[in-house]
Design a protein around this motif. Structure first.
Motif, PDB file in Angstrom:
ATOM      1  N   LEU A  94      -0.074  -4.729  -8.555  1.00 16.34           N
ATOM      2  CA  LEU A  94      -0.032  -3.589  -9.469  1.00 16.34           C
ATOM      3  C   LEU A  94      -0.946  -2.469  -8.968  1.00 16.34           C
ATOM      4  O   LEU A  94      -0.538  -1.297  -8.929  1.00 16.34           O
ATOM      5  CB  LEU A  94      -0.449  -4.037 -10.873  1.00 16.34           C
ATOM      6  CG  LEU A  94      -0.461  -2.967 -11.952  1.00 16.34           C
ATOM      7  CD1 LEU A  94       0.945  -2.433 -12.198  1.00 16.34           C
ATOM      8  CD2 LEU A  94      -1.045  -3.536 -13.240  1.00 16.34           C
ATOM      9  N   GLU A  95      -2.153  -2.824  -8.559  1.00 13.87           N
ATOM     10  CA  GLU A  95      -3.098  -1.820  -8.064  1.00 13.87           C
ATOM     11  C   GLU A  95      -2.576  -1.113  -6.814  1.00 13.87           C
ATOM     12  O   GLU A  95      -2.723   0.096  -6.662  1.00 13.87           O
ATOM     13  CB  GLU A  95      -4.461  -2.464  -7.790  1.00 13.87           C
ATOM     14  CG  GLU A  95      -5.171  -2.862  -9.074  1.00 13.87           C
ATOM     15  CD  GLU A  95      -6.401  -3.728  -8.853  1.00 13.87           C
ATOM     16  OE1 GLU A  95      -6.610  -4.229  -7.716  1.00 13.87           O
ATOM     17  OE2 GLU A  95      -7.157  -3.918  -9.824  1.00 13.87           O
ATOM     18  N   ARG A  96      -1.932  -1.852  -5.946  1.00 14.19           N
ATOM     19  CA  ARG A  96      -1.364  -1.250  -4.739  1.00 14.19           C
ATOM     20  C   ARG A  96      -0.236  -0.290  -5.096  1.00 14.19           C
ATOM     21  O   ARG A  96      -0.121   0.807  -4.532  1.00 14.19           O
ATOM     22  CB  ARG A  96      -0.867  -2.346  -3.791  1.00 14.19           C
ATOM     23  CG  ARG A  96      -0.237  -1.837  -2.517  1.00 14.19           C
ATOM     24  CD  ARG A  96      -1.266  -1.190  -1.569  1.00 14.19           C
ATOM     25  NE  ARG A  96      -0.678  -0.820  -0.310  1.00 14.19           N
ATOM     26  CZ  ARG A  96      -0.544  -1.633   0.736  1.00 14.19           C
ATOM     27  NH1 ARG A  96      -1.016  -2.870   0.700  1.00 14.19           N
ATOM     28  NH2 ARG A  96       0.024  -1.204   1.834  1.00 14.19           N
ATOM     29  N   LEU A  97       0.591  -0.680  -6.059  1.00 15.28           N
ATOM     30  CA  LEU A  97       1.679   0.204  -6.489  1.00 15.28           C
ATOM     31  C   LEU A  97       1.127   1.463  -7.154  1.00 15.28           C
ATOM     32  O   LEU A  97       1.641   2.561  -6.922  1.00 15.28           O
ATOM     33  CB  LEU A  97       2.646  -0.537  -7.408  1.00 15.28           C
ATOM     34  CG  LEU A  97       3.516  -1.576  -6.715  1.00 15.28           C
ATOM     35  CD1 LEU A  97       4.281  -2.413  -7.741  1.00 15.28           C
ATOM     36  CD2 LEU A  97       4.481  -0.924  -5.734  1.00 15.28           C
ATOM     37  N   PRO A 144       0.919  -7.373  -2.136  1.00 13.21           N
ATOM     38  CA  PRO A 144       0.697  -5.916  -2.157  1.00 13.21           C
ATOM     39  C   PRO A 144       1.430  -5.193  -1.022  1.00 13.21           C
ATOM     40  O   PRO A 144       2.048  -4.148  -1.247  1.00 13.21           O
ATOM     41  CB  PRO A 144      -0.822  -5.793  -2.033  1.00 13.21           C
ATOM     42  CG  PRO A 144      -1.340  -7.050  -2.675  1.00 13.21           C
ATOM     43  CD  PRO A 144      -0.354  -8.113  -2.255  1.00 13.21           C
ATOM     44  N   ASP A 145       1.390  -5.755   0.183  1.00 10.78           N
ATOM     45  CA  ASP A 145       2.079  -5.115   1.308  1.00 10.78           C
ATOM     46  C   ASP A 145       3.594  -5.092   1.117  1.00 10.78           C
ATOM     47  O   ASP A 145       4.251  -4.090   1.429  1.00 10.78           O
ATOM     48  CB  ASP A 145       1.738  -5.825   2.627  1.00 10.78           C
ATOM     49  CG  ASP A 145       0.307  -5.569   3.077  1.00 10.78           C
ATOM     50  OD1 ASP A 145      -0.325  -4.601   2.576  1.00 10.78           O
ATOM     51  OD2 ASP A 145      -0.190  -6.336   3.925  1.00 10.78           O
ATOM     52  N   LEU A 150       8.571  -2.145  -0.229  1.00 12.49           N
ATOM     53  CA  LEU A 150       9.714  -1.974  -1.121  1.00 12.49           C
ATOM     54  C   LEU A 150       9.779  -0.535  -1.648  1.00 12.49           C
ATOM     55  O   LEU A 150      10.845   0.075  -1.664  1.00 12.49           O
ATOM     56  CB  LEU A 150       9.627  -2.968  -2.286  1.00 12.49           C
ATOM     57  CG  LEU A 150      10.718  -2.887  -3.337  1.00 12.49           C
ATOM     58  CD1 LEU A 150      12.109  -3.091  -2.736  1.00 12.49           C
ATOM     59  CD2 LEU A 150      10.446  -3.919  -4.435  1.00 12.49           C
ATOM     60  N   VAL A 151       8.646   0.026  -2.016  1.00  8.19           N
ATOM     61  CA  VAL A 151       8.608   1.415  -2.483  1.00  8.19           C
ATOM     62  C   VAL A 151       9.070   2.355  -1.372  1.00  8.19           C
ATOM     63  O   VAL A 151       9.866   3.284  -1.619  1.00  8.19           O
ATOM     64  CB  VAL A 151       7.186   1.795  -2.973  1.00  8.19           C
ATOM     65  CG1 VAL A 151       7.021   3.298  -3.117  1.00  8.19           C
ATOM     66  CG2 VAL A 151       6.893   1.097  -4.295  1.00  8.19           C
ATOM     67  N   ARG A 152       8.622   2.131  -0.154  1.00  4.52           N
ATOM     68  CA  ARG A 152       9.056   2.980   0.972  1.00  4.52           C
ATOM     69  C   ARG A 152      10.574   2.881   1.171  1.00  4.52           C
ATOM     70  O   ARG A 152      11.244   3.893   1.405  1.00  4.52           O
ATOM     71  CB  ARG A 152       8.316   2.608   2.251  1.00  4.52           C
ATOM     72  CG  ARG A 152       6.873   3.123   2.280  1.00  4.52           C
ATOM     73  CD  ARG A 152       6.217   2.964   3.647  1.00  4.52           C
ATOM     74  NE  ARG A 152       5.827   1.595   3.935  1.00  4.52           N
ATOM     75  CZ  ARG A 152       4.711   1.023   3.500  1.00  4.52           C
ATOM     76  NH1 ARG A 152       3.861   1.720   2.770  1.00  4.52           N
ATOM     77  NH2 ARG A 152       4.428  -0.217   3.802  1.00  4.52           N
ATOM     78  N   GLU A 153      11.112   1.662   1.074  1.00  5.38           N
ATOM     79  CA  GLU A 153      12.573   1.493   1.229  1.00  5.38           C
ATOM     80  C   GLU A 153      13.328   2.224   0.124  1.00  5.38           C
ATOM     81  O   GLU A 153      14.357   2.839   0.387  1.00  5.38           O
ATOM     82  CB  GLU A 153      12.916  -0.005   1.203  1.00  5.38           C
ATOM     83  CG  GLU A 153      12.479  -0.761   2.433  1.00  5.38           C
ATOM     84  CD  GLU A 153      12.656  -2.269   2.274  1.00  5.38           C
ATOM     85  OE1 GLU A 153      13.338  -2.723   1.312  1.00  5.38           O
ATOM     86  OE2 GLU A 153      12.116  -3.004   3.117  1.00  5.38           O
ATOM     87  N   LEU A 154      12.838   2.136  -1.092  1.00  7.50           N
ATOM     88  CA  LEU A 154      13.507   2.802  -2.208  1.00  7.50           C
ATOM     89  C   LEU A 154      13.455   4.323  -2.048  1.00  7.50           C
ATOM     90  O   LEU A 154      14.421   5.007  -2.369  1.00  7.50           O
ATOM     91  CB  LEU A 154      12.882   2.378  -3.536  1.00  7.50           C
ATOM     92  CG  LEU A 154      13.110   0.925  -3.938  1.00  7.50           C
ATOM     93  CD1 LEU A 154      12.250   0.550  -5.142  1.00  7.50           C
ATOM     94  CD2 LEU A 154      14.588   0.658  -4.217  1.00  7.50           C
ATOM     95  N   ARG A 155      12.345   4.830  -1.554  1.00  7.15           N
ATOM     96  CA  ARG A 155      12.232   6.274  -1.316  1.00  7.15           C
ATOM     97  C   ARG A 155      13.246   6.745  -0.286  1.00  7.15           C
ATOM     98  O   ARG A 155      13.792   7.831  -0.375  1.00  7.15           O
ATOM     99  CB  ARG A 155      10.832   6.614  -0.822  1.00  7.15           C
ATOM    100  CG  ARG A 155       9.847   6.870  -1.915  1.00  7.15           C
ATOM    101  CD  ARG A 155       8.616   7.595  -1.377  1.00  7.15           C
ATOM    102  NE  ARG A 155       7.727   7.851  -2.475  1.00  7.15           N
ATOM    103  CZ  ARG A 155       6.517   7.323  -2.595  1.00  7.15           C
ATOM    104  NH1 ARG A 155       6.047   6.523  -1.660  1.00  7.15           N
ATOM    105  NH2 ARG A 155       5.775   7.607  -3.631  1.00  7.15           N
ATOM    106  N   ASP A 156      13.477   5.922   0.730  1.00  3.83           N
ATOM    107  CA  ASP A 156      14.385   6.285   1.806  1.00  3.83           C
ATOM    108  C   ASP A 156      15.856   6.053   1.467  1.00  3.83           C
ATOM    109  O   ASP A 156      16.733   6.489   2.212  1.00  3.83           O
ATOM    110  CB  ASP A 156      14.031   5.501   3.089  1.00  3.83           C
ATOM    111  CG  ASP A 156      12.667   5.905   3.644  1.00  3.83           C
ATOM    112  OD1 ASP A 156      12.169   6.997   3.303  1.00  3.83           O
ATOM    113  OD2 ASP A 156      12.107   5.104   4.414  1.00  3.83           O
TER     114      ASP A 156
END
Length: 157
Positions: A94-97, A144-145, A150-156
């Motif tokens: 959660l903290e990483r997100l 966390p990694d 996953l966030v980077r993939e969703l952004r792309d």
């Protein structure tokens, strides 16, 4: 004030379910599915169309946790912090997100309306802990990694 298209869409949804009080929940579920939140003006509009008091409509919408009066992002990320996930280190995820998305407990949705980050008590996937979901798709055994990737993939996407 909402654009007229919101009311037109609400009318379509009401017509699909019928103008009766028992249809309140499915109608507001469909409205929330359409807009990723429940605009308060539409809840009042639906109440009036169904002959339900605004107080009753609001009591229903606030009783169920799934309804939100705040706009949500395209990707709704729910991080489980139930017992199994918590002991398997869901808080660092959660903290990483929060860090990756520039969010906090007070600010749940990114300015670009791409991501909403929520913490939930249980996602019902304890054997797969720690778990998060994106738009109800389960991602087991998160780190966390892995969450940041996953966030980077969703952004792309």
């Amino acid at each position: 004030m909402l654009d007229q298209t919101y009311y037109d869409k609400a009318d379509e949804i009401i017509a699909a379910h019928g103008e009766h009080q028992a249809a309140l929940i499915p109608i507001i579920q469909d409205i929330q599915s359409e807009y990723r939140y429940l605009p308060p003006e539409l809840l009042s509009y639906v109440a009036q169309k169904l002959g339900v008091s605004e107080a009753k409509a609001y009591s229903v919408a606030t009783f169920y946790e799934n309804f939100s009066f705040e706009p949500k992002g395209k990707y709704i990320i729910k991080v489980c912090d139930g017992t199994a996930c918590h002991v398997r280190k869901s808080i660092p995820i959660l903290e990483r997100l929060y860090s990756e998305l520039g969010l906090s407990a007070e600010k749940a949705t990114t300015d670009d309306m791409l991501f909403t980050l929520e913490t939930v008590s249980c996602l019902g996937a304890c054997g797969l802990a720690p778990v998060l979901t994106v738009n109800d798709k389960v991602y087991p055994g998160m780190t966390p990694d892995a969450a940041a990737e996953l966030v980077r993939e969703l952004r792309d996407a």
